[in-house]
Structures are given as structure tokens and as C-alpha cells.
Design an enzyme around this catalytic site. Sequence first.
Site, PDB file in Angstrom:
ATOM      1  N   LYS A 149      19.454  -7.029   5.037  1.00 51.72           N
ATOM      2  CA  LYS A 149      18.126  -6.422   5.203  1.00 51.72           C
ATOM      3  C   LYS A 149      17.428  -7.017   6.410  1.00 51.72           C
ATOM      4  O   LYS A 149      17.725  -8.138   6.850  1.00 51.72           O
ATOM      5  CB  LYS A 149      17.263  -6.630   3.959  1.00 51.72           C
ATOM      6  CG  LYS A 149      17.021  -8.097   3.536  1.00 51.72           C
ATOM      7  CD  LYS A 149      15.865  -8.814   4.197  1.00 51.72           C
ATOM      8  CE  LYS A 149      15.651 -10.234   3.667  1.00 51.72           C
ATOM      9  NZ  LYS A 149      14.841 -11.082   4.544  1.00 51.72           N
ATOM     10  N   ASP A 203      14.643 -11.599  -3.212  1.00 54.01           N
ATOM     11  CA  ASP A 203      15.245 -10.549  -2.382  1.00 54.01           C
ATOM     12  C   ASP A 203      16.348  -9.778  -3.109  1.00 54.01           C
ATOM     13  O   ASP A 203      16.815  -8.763  -2.602  1.00 54.01           O
ATOM     14  CB  ASP A 203      15.888 -11.172  -1.127  1.00 54.01           C
ATOM     15  CG  ASP A 203      14.889 -11.477  -0.016  1.00 54.01           C
ATOM     16  OD1 ASP A 203      13.759 -10.958  -0.064  1.00 54.01           O
ATOM     17  OD2 ASP A 203      15.271 -12.218   0.916  1.00 54.01           O
TER      18      ASP A 203
HETATM   19  C1  CDM Z   1      11.710 -14.544   3.267  1.00 56.43           C
HETATM   20  C2  CDM Z   1      12.308 -13.431   2.425  1.00 56.43           C
HETATM   21  O1  CDM Z   1      13.701 -13.334   2.662  1.00 56.43           O
HETATM   22  C3  CDM Z   1      11.679 -12.109   2.822  1.00 56.43           C
HETATM   23  O2  CDM Z   1      12.369 -11.005   2.272  1.00 56.43           O
HETATM   24  C4  CDM Z   1      12.070 -13.689   0.940  1.00 56.43           C
HETATM   25  O3  CDM Z   1      10.703 -13.823   0.686  1.00 56.43           O
HETATM   26  C5  CDM Z   1      12.846 -14.880   0.391  1.00 56.43           C
HETATM   27  O4  CDM Z   1      13.543 -14.418  -0.725  1.00 56.43           O
HETATM   28  P1  CDM Z   1      14.706 -15.291  -1.440  1.00 56.43           P
HETATM   29  O5  CDM Z   1      15.548 -15.947  -0.413  1.00 56.43           O
HETATM   30  O6  CDM Z   1      15.337 -14.368  -2.449  1.00 56.43           O
HETATM   31  O7  CDM Z   1      13.821 -16.397  -2.117  1.00 56.43           O
HETATM   32  P2  CDM Z   1      13.880 -17.057  -3.569  1.00 56.43           P
HETATM   33  O8  CDM Z   1      15.284 -17.500  -3.832  1.00 56.43           O
HETATM   34  O9  CDM Z   1      13.215 -16.175  -4.560  1.00 56.43           O
HETATM   35  O10 CDM Z   1      12.960 -18.315  -3.309  1.00 56.43           O
HETATM   36  C6  CDM Z   1      13.360 -19.387  -2.483  1.00 56.43           C
HETATM   37  C7  CDM Z   1      12.134 -20.167  -2.100  1.00 56.43           C
HETATM   38  O11 CDM Z   1      11.385 -19.435  -1.107  1.00 56.43           O
HETATM   39  C8  CDM Z   1       9.996 -19.580  -1.328  1.00 56.43           C
HETATM   40  N1  CDM Z   1       9.400 -18.254  -1.613  1.00 56.43           N
HETATM   41  C9  CDM Z   1      10.189 -17.163  -1.790  1.00 56.43           C
HETATM   42  C10 CDM Z   1       9.629 -15.920  -2.025  1.00 56.43           C
HETATM   43  C11 CDM Z   1       8.220 -15.827  -2.087  1.00 56.43           C
HETATM   44  N2  CDM Z   1       7.614 -14.675  -2.306  1.00 56.43           N
HETATM   45  N3  CDM Z   1       7.450 -16.926  -1.904  1.00 56.43           N
HETATM   46  C12 CDM Z   1       8.021 -18.134  -1.659  1.00 56.43           C
HETATM   47  O12 CDM Z   1       7.314 -19.116  -1.474  1.00 56.43           O
HETATM   48  C13 CDM Z   1       9.842 -20.556  -2.477  1.00 56.43           C
HETATM   49  O13 CDM Z   1       9.739 -21.834  -1.910  1.00 56.43           O
HETATM   50  C14 CDM Z   1      11.167 -20.415  -3.225  1.00 56.43           C
HETATM   51  O14 CDM Z   1      11.492 -21.573  -3.930  1.00 56.43           O
HETATM   52  N1  ATP Z   2      26.734 -16.099  -1.916  1.00 56.14           N
HETATM   53  C1  ATP Z   2      26.084 -16.900  -1.064  1.00 56.14           C
HETATM   54  N2  ATP Z   2      26.200 -16.696   0.245  1.00 56.14           N
HETATM   55  C2  ATP Z   2      25.523 -17.499   1.112  1.00 56.14           C
HETATM   56  N3  ATP Z   2      24.740 -18.522   0.754  1.00 56.14           N
HETATM   57  C3  ATP Z   2      24.611 -18.761  -0.539  1.00 56.14           C
HETATM   58  C4  ATP Z   2      25.248 -17.960  -1.498  1.00 56.14           C
HETATM   59  N4  ATP Z   2      24.904 -18.397  -2.702  1.00 56.14           N
HETATM   60  C5  ATP Z   2      24.092 -19.445  -2.501  1.00 56.14           C
HETATM   61  N5  ATP Z   2      23.896 -19.687  -1.209  1.00 56.14           N
HETATM   62  C6  ATP Z   2      23.014 -20.754  -0.659  1.00 56.14           C
HETATM   63  O1  ATP Z   2      21.814 -20.129  -0.202  1.00 56.14           O
HETATM   64  C7  ATP Z   2      21.421 -20.635   1.065  1.00 56.14           C
HETATM   65  C8  ATP Z   2      20.722 -19.502   1.810  1.00 56.14           C
HETATM   66  O2  ATP Z   2      21.706 -18.608   2.216  1.00 56.14           O
HETATM   67  P1  ATP Z   2      21.437 -17.067   2.487  1.00 56.14           P
HETATM   68  O3  ATP Z   2      22.559 -16.596   3.345  1.00 56.14           O
HETATM   69  O4  ATP Z   2      21.175 -16.329   1.238  1.00 56.14           O
HETATM   70  O5  ATP Z   2      20.075 -17.154   3.307  1.00 56.14           O
HETATM   71  P2  ATP Z   2      19.120 -16.071   3.831  1.00 56.14           P
HETATM   72  O6  ATP Z   2      19.925 -14.891   4.249  1.00 56.14           O
HETATM   73  O7  ATP Z   2      18.245 -16.728   4.820  1.00 56.14           O
HETATM   74  O8  ATP Z   2      18.275 -15.645   2.554  1.00 56.14           O
HETATM   75  P3  ATP Z   2      16.942 -14.737   2.500  1.00 56.14           P
HETATM   76  O9  ATP Z   2      16.950 -13.799   3.654  1.00 56.14           O
HETATM   77  O10 ATP Z   2      17.111 -14.011   1.172  1.00 56.14           O
HETATM   78  O11 ATP Z   2      15.824 -15.714   2.500  1.00 56.14           O
HETATM   79  C9  ATP Z   2      22.716 -21.114   1.719  1.00 56.14           C
HETATM   80  O12 ATP Z   2      22.472 -22.173   2.585  1.00 56.14           O
HETATM   81  C10 ATP Z   2      23.578 -21.513   0.531  1.00 56.14           C
HETATM   82  O13 ATP Z   2      23.442 -22.890   0.249  1.00 56.14           O
END
Ligand code: CDM
Ligand code: ATP
EC number: 2.7.1.148
Length: 300
Positions: free
Chosen positions: A10, A138
Site C-alpha cells: 500500500k 494496516d
Molecule cells: C504508518 C502506517 O503504516 C500507515 O498506514 C500505520 O499507521 C502503521 O500500521 P501498523 O504497522 O499495522 O501498526 P501497528 O502494528 O498497529 O502498530 C505499531 C505501532 O505503531 C504505532 N501506531 C500505529 C498505528 C496508529 N494508528 N498509531 C500508532 O501510534 C504504535 O506505536 C504501535 O505500537
Molecule cells: N511477515 C513479515 N514480513 C516482514 N516483517 C515482519 C513480518 N512479520 C513481522 N515482521 C516485523 O515487522 C517489522 C516491520 O516490517 P514491515 O515490513 O511490516 O514494515 P512496514 O512495511 O514499514 O509496516 P507498515 O507500513 O505497516 O508500518 C520488521 O522489521 C519485522 O521485524
Amino acid sequence: MSVTVRVPAKVNVQLAVGAARPDGFHDLANVFLAVGLYDEVTVTPSADGLRITCEGPDAGQVPLDRTNLAARAALLLADRYGRSADVHIHIAKDIPVAGGMAGGSADGAGALLACDTLWETDASREELLDICAELGSDVPFSLVGGAALGTGRGERLTPLETGGTFHWVFAMASRGLSTPAVFREFDRLAEGRHVPEPVASQELIAALAKGDADTLAATVTNDLQPAALSLFPELAGTLATGREAGALAALVSGSGPTTAFLVRDPESAAAVQRALAASGTCRSVRTASGPAPGATVTGR
Ligand SMILES: C[C@](O)(CO)[C@H](O)COP(=O)(O)OP(=O)(O)OC[C@H]1O[C@@H](n2ccc(N)nc2=O)[C@H](O)[C@@H]1O
Ligand SMILES: Nc1ncnc2c1ncn2[C@@H]1O[C@H](COP(=O)(O)OP(=O)(O)OP(=O)(O)O)[C@@H](O)[C@H]1O
């Protein structure tokens, strides 16, 4: 028997972030667009317990234990529907890790749909979305794809119309950024200031519905961008390179550090891709368009 599910990455075309809530999360107005970069998750019954393997350029950074979102999805579904989570989950990973493109979330949604199909649980869409929300903010969007407005912490979705294809270039950075660290930096930068309630832009939603790239480019915003740039200042150079090469808009994708460039057409995408690759300001560059469908069973 195996089940394979394909799940998109996304980009957030609007990410409005409110003040930190008592639970540490932030209320969002989060306009998601799924784009055609995919992970593929395959689940197969396993004789030696829950096992995860991963292939792809970033595979070394993916945890292969029960913290992996794909494993957590299988365990949650098995627990709710009284099944055994003894499956081999294989992830063919093309979405950058820790890039702000919901790669882990994609694998969580993909494993959930794959296990649900394998185990024939008859879970409703609402029940699956509920499990997704438990896995991460997400994850519900990774299941539904297309375009959607996420409110609450981003998990409450309203589907949005799209009237055309939007073309993008993505520049992957040389290192990752932790999502919680970027939200913490957002809080630090907001200290002493009033943070308004996050509100979705109706102009941006109308641009998506019309397929109007120029208006979309004029209205994209990401409230996490200053925080991501504060933690990763070099990203400013990548954004400038894409803009100079003709991108209609340049922004950090979600919590970063992947940078996203909205372009008019595939030709412009190729020119921006070339300029970014030549600049040495990023690790790799990909093109993709959206909307892309959500998690889809592609093999069984
Ligand atoms: C930055 C984005 O990727 C935008 O789509 C999302 O808001 C993050 O979504 P995500 O990675 O699925 O996040 P989660 O696994 O739910 O949360 C990880 C951490 O991100 C922060 N978090 C996330 C979502 C949100 N609305 N507020 C937050 O403050 C919190 O510190 C939380 O502990
Ligand atoms: N299936 C997976 N693939 C990648 N990372 C994973 C997975 N499961 C757990 N993780 C952990 O989650 C952390 C974040 O990885 P991810 O690739 O989801 O980040 P992101 O794309 O920035 O997430 P978001 O956009 O939802 O905030 C990684 O550093 C890893 O430790």
C-alpha cells in the site's frame, strides 16, 4: 494440498495523524491505495509443527519465528476455530521490509486468508477483518485492497471509489525505519503544539474517484513525513530527485523510509525511475500502479 494467496503493498495518499491516545496509538484519517507490488503466501499442512520460510531480496530481515505476522495470523485463526496451526507458511517476499508499505501486514492478511481457505472455517468477512485488526492497524486494508479510508487507528475501513489507474515509482531506502519510532518522533515534534483531529480530505477522495492524478498530486499529504525526515534526513535528497525528474508529487510512504512518486503515465514512471536509480540516493527503484486488488487466492 496447499493454498497460495497474493497480497498487495500500500501507499498512503493521505495520512492525517491526531494526538497520541491514552493507549499509545494515534487516531488517523488514513487514505490507503493498494499498489501492484505483491507478496505471495503459501500454506501447506505440516507434519513438524508451525514453520515459516521466506524467499526474496529482503528475506534475511524477516523473522521466522512466531513474531512473524503470518504465524500470528495462523495461530489466532486456529485458536478461534479450534484448528491445529501445524502449517508450513512460505512467503515469497517482494514488498520491501520495514519500508512503510505494509509488507508484514500483507503477510498477516495473506496467511489468514490462506489458512481460512485451507481449513474451510466458514468465517465471515467481518470475523476475518476483526482478526486482521487484532494483528495490526494496516492488516485489514491488506485484506480488502483497492482504496479505502481508515479511521480509528486505521483499522476501521470505508471503501473508496477509484476512477482510473494511478502510476507510481517507489524508491527503497538503504535501511529501514521502525513504525513506533516514527510515531514517537511525531509526538516529540508536536510537543507543546495543538494537534488537530485528523480529517479526510474530500478533495483528495474526489480526485481518487475521478482518476484525476493532478488533483491527487495537489492534495496528497503525510503528517508522518516530517518525523520520518527528522530520523532519516537523506530522504529529502531522494524526494528532490524524483520531483526534478518530473514526478507530479513526491512523498514518504506511510512511516517510511520508502519514498513514493506519483507520475502521469508509464513513460514518466520510467524517466523518474531512471533518475532515481542514477542518483545513488536509494537502494532500488520499482514502478507499480494502483488500485490493486486485496488478498486473493491464486492457487490451491
Ligand atoms: C504508518 C502506517 O503504516 C500507515 O498506514 C500505520 O499507521 C502503521 O500500521 P501498523 O504497522 O499495522 O501498526 P501497528 O502494528 O498497529 O502498530 C505499531 C505501532 O505503531 C504505532 N501506531 C500505529 C498505528 C496508529 N494508528 N498509531 C500508532 O501510534 C504504535 O506505536 C504501535 O505500537
Ligand atoms: N511477515 C513479515 N514480513 C516482514 N516483517 C515482519 C513480518 N512479520 C513481522 N515482521 C516485523 O515487522 C517489522 C516491520 O516490517 P514491515 O515490513 O511490516 O514494515 P512496514 O512495511 O514499514 O509496516 P507498515 O507500513 O505497516 O508500518 C520488521 O522489521 C519485522 O521485524
